[in-house]
Write an enzyme that holds these catalytic residues in place. Structure first.
Site, PDB file in Angstrom:
ATOM      1  N   SER A 142      -0.023   1.667 -24.359  1.00  0.00           N
ATOM      2  CA  SER A 142      -1.477   1.580 -24.285  1.00  0.00           C
ATOM      3  C   SER A 142      -2.074   2.881 -24.814  1.00  0.00           C
ATOM      4  O   SER A 142      -1.440   3.946 -24.729  1.00  0.00           O
ATOM      5  CB  SER A 142      -1.922   1.378 -22.828  1.00  0.00           C
ATOM      6  OG  SER A 142      -3.305   1.605 -22.668  1.00  0.00           O
ATOM      7  N   TYR A 156      -1.908   3.375 -13.926  1.00  0.00           N
ATOM      8  CA  TYR A 156      -1.690   2.559 -15.120  1.00  0.00           C
ATOM      9  C   TYR A 156      -1.374   3.437 -16.329  1.00  0.00           C
ATOM     10  O   TYR A 156      -0.390   3.195 -17.053  1.00  0.00           O
ATOM     11  CB  TYR A 156      -2.918   1.697 -15.397  1.00  0.00           C
ATOM     12  CG  TYR A 156      -2.811   0.879 -16.665  1.00  0.00           C
ATOM     13  CD1 TYR A 156      -2.106  -0.321 -16.671  1.00  0.00           C
ATOM     14  CD2 TYR A 156      -3.397   1.311 -17.857  1.00  0.00           C
ATOM     15  CE1 TYR A 156      -1.988  -1.071 -17.843  1.00  0.00           C
ATOM     16  CE2 TYR A 156      -3.289   0.573 -19.028  1.00  0.00           C
ATOM     17  CZ  TYR A 156      -2.579  -0.612 -19.008  1.00  0.00           C
ATOM     18  OH  TYR A 156      -2.464  -1.344 -20.167  1.00  0.00           O
TER      19      TYR A 156
END
Length: 251
Positions: A142, A156
């Site tokens: 990501s 995350y």
């Protein structure tokens, strides 16, 4: 680049994984698709077989937090298809809360799914690739992996940095061998995980556009790619180097 006939995608029942399956099928790849929601996998399989009758599509249930099941399912796919030429480690979770606010369970679940689960998938994939002496490992990280993020994104972002480093380490180890490694750093792309974050976000890409960029980078076997290239390639240096006071105001 070699044509990787048999492509295994985890987290294929929705979002990026689902659209990747469609686009890889359109390119003529045979598919091994796995996720927890087998009803959605069955629907996707029928859709792909109707559109591309010459493509093989095998589906199986998989919870990536179950290490034993990961190894079993990957090996079953290999036995059924003959080889696994590419593994896309895509399954992930976006739960999270600021640390110290009483929601450790949510952060732990994200960590277990996104990193420990990805570790098991990488182990299973590399077991197959080492035996074959060929393969292509793709890690969906990501853009948030480029720098630690605050509040509910802290865990995350940390997990996505972890999987990126895992893949980067493998690339160094495997340099000069027939096994390739790709790390993708998607920015904002419409998916189940991004639900609720789309309103008014001018940087958000459609699922189709975002996945088209992902599949293009994967097919070219790029070492790493920001997805889509614009604007995320331009924003990457800013993300990495902006002073903390400036960076905080940007968020």
């Amino acid at each position: 680049m070699p044509f990787r006939q048999n492509v295994l995608i985890t987290g294929a029942s929705s979002g990026l994984g689902e659209e990747m399956a469609r686009q890889f099928a359109a390119l003529g790849h045979d598919l091994a698709l796995c996720a927890r929601r087998t009803d959605r996998l069955a629907t996707l399989r029928e859709e792909i077989l109707t559109a591309y009758p010459g493509v093989r599509v095998v589906t199986k249930a998989l919870d990536v937090t179950d290490d034993e099941q990961v190894f079993t399912v990957f090996e079953e796919f290999r036995a059924e298809l003959g080889t696994i030429d590419r593994v896309v480690i895509n399954a992930g979770l976006g739960k999270g809360a600021p640390l110290g606010t009483g929601k450790h369970h949510a952060n732990r679940q994200t960590a277990m799914t996104n990193f420990i689960g990805a570790l098991a998938q990488a182990e299973a994939a590399m077991t197959i690739f080492r035996a074959q002496n060929s393969g292509h490992l793709v890690m969906v990280s990501s853009f948030s992996a480029l720098r630690g993020l605050p509040r509910q994104m802290a865990t995350y972002a940390a997990t996505k940095a972890g999987v990126a480093h895992l893949a980067e380490g493998l690339r160094v180890e495997l340099h000069g061998t027939p096994i390739a490694v790709t790390v993708l750093y998607p920015g904002y792309i419409v998916s189940e995980m991004s639900e609720g974050a789309t309103t008014g976000n001018r940087l958000m890409s459609s699922t189709t556009r975002g996945v088209t960029a992902m599949v293009s980078a994967i097919e070219k076997e790029k070492a790493r790619a920001y997805i889509p290239a614009m604007p995320w390639t331009v924003l990457a240096p800013v993300m990495k180097r902006a002073p903390v006071p400036v960076f905080k105001r940007m968020l």
